[in-house]
Design a protein around this motif. Structure first.
Motif, mmCIF file in Angstrom:
data_model
loop_
_atom_site.group_PDB
_atom_site.id
_atom_site.type_symbol
_atom_site.label_atom_id
_atom_site.label_comp_id
_atom_site.label_asym_id
_atom_site.label_seq_id
_atom_site.Cartn_x
_atom_site.Cartn_y
_atom_site.Cartn_z
ATOM 1 N N HIS A 155 -16.412 -2.662 1.615
ATOM 2 C CA HIS A 155 -17.906 -2.285 1.406
ATOM 3 C C HIS A 155 -17.929 -1.489 0.016
ATOM 4 O O HIS A 155 -18.767 -1.891 -0.921
ATOM 5 N N LEU A 156 -16.684 -0.519 -0.241
ATOM 6 C CA LEU A 156 -16.636 0.158 -1.284
ATOM 7 C C LEU A 156 -16.063 -0.630 -2.374
ATOM 8 O O LEU A 156 -15.834 0.120 -3.534
ATOM 9 N N GLY A 157 -15.560 -1.851 -2.232
ATOM 10 C CA GLY A 157 -15.022 -2.611 -3.193
ATOM 11 C C GLY A 157 -13.401 -2.139 -3.376
ATOM 12 O O GLY A 157 -12.726 -2.656 -4.509
ATOM 13 N N PHE A 158 -12.647 -1.811 -2.353
ATOM 14 C CA PHE A 158 -11.301 -1.654 -2.244
ATOM 15 C C PHE A 158 -10.891 -2.898 -2.224
ATOM 16 O O PHE A 158 -11.191 -3.677 -1.569
ATOM 17 N N HIS A 159 -9.608 -2.841 -2.993
ATOM 18 C CA HIS A 159 -8.750 -4.226 -2.699
ATOM 19 C C HIS A 159 -7.561 -3.801 -1.605
ATOM 20 O O HIS A 159 -6.916 -2.823 -1.528
ATOM 21 N N LEU A 160 -7.626 -4.726 -0.532
ATOM 22 C CA LEU A 160 -6.759 -4.619 0.483
ATOM 23 C C LEU A 160 -5.479 -5.222 0.277
ATOM 24 O O LEU A 160 -5.582 -6.696 0.268
ATOM 25 N N ARG A 161 -4.252 -4.806 0.732
ATOM 26 C CA ARG A 161 -3.112 -5.575 0.523
ATOM 27 C C ARG A 161 -2.285 -4.913 1.757
ATOM 28 O O ARG A 161 -2.119 -3.724 2.150
ATOM 29 N N HIS A 162 -1.227 -5.932 2.187
ATOM 30 C CA HIS A 162 -0.314 -5.593 3.295
ATOM 31 C C HIS A 162 0.812 -4.902 2.510
ATOM 32 O O HIS A 162 1.144 -4.875 1.325
ATOM 33 N N ILE A 163 1.663 -4.000 3.293
ATOM 34 C CA ILE A 163 2.571 -3.006 2.637
ATOM 35 C C ILE A 163 3.971 -3.783 3.283
ATOM 36 O O ILE A 163 3.816 -4.021 4.535
ATOM 37 N N ALA A 164 4.890 -4.269 2.412
ATOM 38 C CA ALA A 164 6.072 -4.639 2.837
ATOM 39 C C ALA A 164 6.798 -3.801 3.879
ATOM 40 O O ALA A 164 6.893 -2.648 3.552
ATOM 41 N N GLY A 165 7.286 -4.476 4.901
ATOM 42 C CA GLY A 165 7.932 -3.814 5.994
ATOM 43 C C GLY A 165 7.216 -2.787 6.763
ATOM 44 O O GLY A 165 7.731 -2.105 7.714
ATOM 45 N N GLU A 166 5.728 -2.825 6.427
ATOM 46 C CA GLU A 166 4.850 -2.264 7.475
ATOM 47 C C GLU A 166 3.722 -3.053 8.234
ATOM 48 O O GLU A 166 2.687 -2.823 7.682
ATOM 49 N N PRO A 167 3.860 -4.037 9.003
ATOM 50 C CA PRO A 167 3.076 -4.950 9.334
ATOM 51 C C PRO A 167 1.766 -4.132 9.814
ATOM 52 O O PRO A 167 0.667 -4.904 9.634
ATOM 53 N N GLY A 168 1.952 -3.116 10.339
ATOM 54 C CA GLY A 168 0.735 -2.635 11.112
ATOM 55 C C GLY A 168 0.009 -1.700 10.150
ATOM 56 O O GLY A 168 -1.016 -1.003 10.617
ATOM 57 N N VAL A 169 0.149 -1.601 8.651
ATOM 58 C CA VAL A 169 -0.498 -0.734 7.880
ATOM 59 C C VAL A 169 -1.100 -1.548 6.641
ATOM 60 O O VAL A 169 -0.382 -2.798 6.354
#
Ligand SMILES: CC(C)(COP(=O)(O)OP(=O)(O)OC[C@H]1O[C@@H](n2cnc3c(N)ncnc32)[C@H](O)[C@@H]1OP(=O)(O)O)[C@@H](O)C(=O)NCCC(=O)NCCS
Length: 197
Positions: A155-169
């Motif tokens: 909603h605020l315009g953040f870009h979301l991306r997965h973190i390598a090696g941290e599937p739950g975050v």
């Protein structure tokens, strides 16, 4: 350490009460430590886990000092305080790296007042402050199943991306808009009508 920026305080009528419950939105200060600890203990265990990524039981004196004693030129935390009871019901904070290249955000709203726009308002105040203080990038880590926060970040315009090696975050990243005004955040005339009226 800069002086307490009292001019950043605003009144905000929370829409969860007919006619609105008067809240004060303002930078946190050391005297808020006891109210902040009480706020923490009103959070549900699930919300504590979503905020701290762990089942934190108590805030240590060191955590409380870190959360309430800020260098306002470097970091910021806006809290929402009920004007009738002085209870804290929400906080959005930004902590900067030493090289000031990145600011990391964290936000939590009291469980019984979620879903009424407070989280969004606190984050907007925080981002406004960040851009006005020349923070180039704001980031945050969000648990991958935290739908409300993922949606708020989008909603605020953040870009979301997965973190390598941290599937739950998931990492949320927002760069300072080119158009962001470098106005002095201490000027209150620009604030939204909720304040100016
Ligand atoms: C995430 C959180 C801060 C949102 O605060 P809030 O005051 O409930 O959110 P708002 O009412 O301002 O909602 C703003 C936006 O967030 C999203 N959102 C909020 N609650 C949501 C829900 N239950 N489901 C899906 N999206 C939701 C929506 O995009 C919403 O916009 P909309 O109302 O136009 O759909 C709050 O749920 C919270 O404190 N959660 C526990 C702690 C936490 O997860 N912190 C983040 C750690 S990174």
């Amino acid at each position: 350490m800069s002086a307490y920026p009292a001019e950043l305080a605003e009144d905000w009528d929370a829409p969860w009460d007919a006619g609105g419950e008067p809240l004060e939105i303002r930078p946190i200060r050391p005297e808020d430590a006891a109210a902040h600890d009480a706020f923490f203990h009103r959070l549900s265990p699930e919300d504590v886990r979503l905020r701290f990524f762990a089942a934190v039981r108590d805030l240590s004196p060191a955590m409380l000092a870190r959360f309430t004693r800020l260098d306002y030129d470097r970091d910021m935390a806006f809290i929402a305080v009920r004007k009738r009871t002085r209870e804290t019901v929400g906080v959005a904070r930004l902590v900067r790296e030493d090289d000031r290249s990145v600011g990391e955000f964290a936000v939590v709203v009291q469980t019984d007042v979620k879903g009424h726009g407070l989280g969004l308002h606190l984050m907007q105040r925080l981002l406004d402050w960040a851009w006005a203080h020349g923070v180039p990038r704001v980031v945050g880590e969000i648990l991958a199943w935290n739908t409300p926060m993922l949606d708020l970040a989008r909603h605020l315009g953040f870009h979301l991306r997965h973190i390598a090696g941290e599937p739950g975050v998931v990492e949320a990243v927002l760069d300072r808009p080119e158009t962001a005004p470098t106005r002095d955040p201490r000027s209150v005339s620009d604030l939204p009508s909720a304040v100016a009226a």
